[in-house]
Enzyme design. Structure first.
Site, short mmCIF file in Angstrom:
data_model
loop_
_atom_site.label_atom_id
_atom_site.label_comp_id
_atom_site.label_asym_id
_atom_site.label_seq_id
_atom_site.Cartn_x
_atom_site.Cartn_y
_atom_site.Cartn_z
N HIS A 20 0.84 -1.19 0.00
CA HIS A 20 0.00 0.00 0.00
C HIS A 20 0.87 1.25 0.00
O HIS A 20 1.79 1.36 0.80
CB HIS A 20 -0.92 -0.02 1.22
CG HIS A 20 -1.89 1.11 1.24
ND1 HIS A 20 -2.28 1.70 2.41
CD2 HIS A 20 -2.56 1.75 0.25
CE1 HIS A 20 -3.15 2.66 2.15
NE2 HIS A 20 -3.33 2.71 0.84
N ASP A 28 7.54 7.82 -20.83
CA ASP A 28 7.86 7.90 -22.25
C ASP A 28 9.35 7.64 -22.43
O ASP A 28 10.08 7.47 -21.44
CB ASP A 28 7.44 9.24 -22.84
CG ASP A 28 8.09 10.46 -22.20
OD1 ASP A 28 9.26 10.37 -21.76
OD2 ASP A 28 7.44 11.52 -22.15
N HIS A 96 6.29 19.19 -14.17
CA HIS A 96 7.13 18.13 -14.74
C HIS A 96 8.42 17.99 -13.94
O HIS A 96 8.90 16.87 -13.72
CB HIS A 96 7.42 18.44 -16.21
CG HIS A 96 8.16 17.35 -16.92
ND1 HIS A 96 7.66 16.08 -17.06
CD2 HIS A 96 9.37 17.34 -17.52
CE1 HIS A 96 8.52 15.34 -17.73
NE2 HIS A 96 9.57 16.08 -18.02
N TYR A 118 5.16 14.58 -22.35
CA TYR A 118 4.66 14.41 -20.98
C TYR A 118 3.83 13.14 -20.77
O TYR A 118 2.94 13.11 -19.93
CB TYR A 118 3.88 15.65 -20.53
CG TYR A 118 4.68 16.91 -20.66
CD1 TYR A 118 5.71 17.19 -19.77
CD2 TYR A 118 4.45 17.81 -21.71
CE1 TYR A 118 6.48 18.32 -19.90
CE2 TYR A 118 5.21 18.95 -21.84
CZ TYR A 118 6.23 19.21 -20.93
OH TYR A 118 7.00 20.34 -21.07
N ALA A 119 4.13 12.08 -21.50
CA ALA A 119 3.42 10.81 -21.36
C ALA A 119 4.08 9.99 -20.25
O ALA A 119 4.75 8.99 -20.50
CB ALA A 119 3.39 10.05 -22.68
N ASN A 120 3.91 10.46 -19.02
CA ASN A 120 4.48 9.84 -17.84
C ASN A 120 3.44 9.85 -16.74
O ASN A 120 2.69 10.81 -16.60
CB ASN A 120 5.70 10.63 -17.35
CG ASN A 120 6.72 10.86 -18.44
OD1 ASN A 120 7.36 9.93 -18.91
ND2 ASN A 120 6.85 12.11 -18.87
#
EC number: 5.4.99.62
Length: 129
Positions: A20, A28, A96, A118-120
């Site tokens: 947890h 990316d 970012h 920004y594909a994170n």
């Protein structure tokens, strides 16, 4: 051998060891990966595998409590942000630069071939009870 589920053994191990509030990051191909953080590198070519493909598979097998994306995704990758916002009830955003700082504390980073801005996403594990 698995009959169903994630075939990548590194991803399977990481997911099975999450407790947890533990976190992983799906990235990316351009996100820097800090020294000392487990790297699971899936990138083959630009776009392969895609962020969406990896996120979709991981989310089938991970209980996600909350997630964090870069604030910049909202304006520079709106389609992805809208999809994630629809899928994850507790989607938060930070700059970012802050996301890159938080990447030092995740259990693993899964590097995709994604080549859009920004594909994170940092995914935080829920508890099942």
């Amino acid at each position: 051998m698995y009959k169903t589920g994630t075939l990548n053994s590194d991803i399977s191990i990481v997911l099975s060891q999450l407790g947890h509030t533990d976190q992983i990051l799906i990235a990316d191909c351009g996100l820097p990966i800090p020294d000392g953080v487990k790297r699971i590198d899936l990138a083959l070519t630009f776009g392969q595998p895609s962020f969406r493909d990896v996120y979709t598979e991981v989310s089938k097998h991970m209980a996600i409590e909350t997630a964090i994306v870069a604030e910049e995704m909202k304006t520079h990758n709106t389609v992805l942000f809208d999809d994630l916002n629809d899928d994850i009830p507790n989607l938060n955003s930070v700059s970012h630069d802050e996301l890159k700082l938080q990447s030092h504390h995740v259990k693993a980073i899964i590097r995709t071939g994604e080549a859009t801005p920004y594909a994170n996403i940092i995914l935080q594990s829920a508890v099942l009870f």
